[in-house]
Design an enzyme around this catalytic site. Sequence first.
Site, PDB file in Angstrom:
ATOM      1  CG  HIS A  71      -2.095   0.796   1.234  1.00 16.50           C
ATOM      2  ND1 HIS A  71      -2.592   1.358   0.086  1.00 16.50           N
ATOM      3  CD2 HIS A  71      -2.960   1.153   2.217  1.00 16.50           C
ATOM      4  CE1 HIS A  71      -3.709   2.001   0.371  1.00 16.50           C
ATOM      5  NE2 HIS A  71      -3.958   1.902   1.657  1.00 16.50           N
TER       6      HIS A  71
ATOM      7  CB  SER B 229     -35.475  -9.065 -21.056  1.00 13.22           C
ATOM      8  OG  SER B 229     -35.470  -8.022 -20.092  1.00 13.22           O
TER       9      SER B 229
END
Length: 348
Positions: free
Chosen positions: A124, A270
């Site tokens: 980090h 859809s």
Amino acid sequence: MAMLNFGGTDEKVVLREEFPLTKALETLKDETIAVIGYGVQGPGQSMNLRDNGFNVIVGQRQGGKSWDKAVEDGWIPGKTLFSIEEAAEKGTIIQYLLSDAAQIEVWPTIKPFLTPGKALYFSHGFGITYNDRTGIQAPEGVDVILVAPKGSGTSLRRMFLQGRGLNSSYAIAQDATGRAYERVIALGIGVGSGYLFETDFKREVYSDLTGERGTLMGAIQGIFEAQYQVLRANGHTPSEAFNETVEELTQSLMPLVAENGMDWMYANCSTTAQRGALDWKDKFRDATKPVFEDLYRSVATGNEAQRSIDSNSQTDYRVKLEAELRELRESEMWQAGRTVRSLRPENN
Ligand SMILES: NC(=O)c1ccc[n+]([C@@H]2O[C@H](COP(=O)([O-])OP(=O)(O)OC[C@H]3O[C@@H](n4cnc5c(N)ncnc54)[C@H](O)[C@@H]3O)[C@@H](O)[C@H]2O)c1
Ligand SMILES: CC(C)(O)[C@@H](O)C(=O)O
Ligand SMILES: [Mg+2]
Ligand SMILES: [Mg+2]
């Protein structure tokens, strides 16, 4: 190093084929890698390194849960498992994997062991980027390098065992030996990275703090809560609200997005869903973008780092944190989630 095109922008990356494990092992054959800290990243990185054949030892405070876990994972006290001081003394590469707050506290203990020629490794950019707040300033004679896996240490280990790799960024803040590049890449390969992309300490910490507060955890939890609450307020059952908010996302749609991208997902649902999701994505973007801008500003000014340092260094920090986490765990949404998970056929 390869130049690859990411959506129109060329980037320098390192692929596993260009820097194979054999080369990484040869590069680090005379090194002792001391992994300091056995929390989340410590186990993942150290066990992957060990299984890959590197010379690795662990340094951890004695007597706690993490020490016991290290013993369970096969680290042998006095042989491959030591106190933090002993490991830091033996290591030629010191992987500083304590929590970011603990790194500040333990720094005066570590610093004397950073003799010329050693490497100090982070996952980090926090300690170095915000060094006006952390006091972490490496001596001149050591390499200061970073490999930041882009995910949890738990996934780093699981993906390694599945023969996969978690992508990591890498950076060099100080090249004292002229070997910082080969060291950092060899370590990146050794800990089980997928591909490695170049960054610097500041960009790593700014993006990491933004991501975990944003779409990786904070923002997504906030959006889950908002949708779940609206569905519940309108008479939908917990089962319906949870399935429509979380379960379908994690079980059905995100694995497909991971494989093929959201563009494919849009193209393969859809036409009703397509129409609505195309219409509503811009509203969500416009509603949340100012929040993301605010978040990035808070990271860049150092506010997020300071808040994390202040809260994590309080003596009752664990108790307060546990109370906040309990609230999340006991919320209706995640209690419903617990039941839904238990009903997955594979969990029966
Ligand atoms: N958690 C992750 O998956 C993850 C992912 C990427 C990067 N990182 C970074 O990796 C580093 C390690 O993070 P982590 O989440 O594995 O750490 P962690 O919070 O799990 O803590 C690691 C270890 O620190 C020890 N520790 C805590 N306080 C201490 C003290 N006062 N004195 C001595 N030891 C102490 C604990 O025993 C524990 O073994 C951090 O820089 C973090 O930002 C973490
Ligand atoms: C796993 C994360 C969220 O990516 C990491 O950045 C952390 O701080 O734990
Ligand atoms: Mg992080
Ligand atoms: Mg991260």
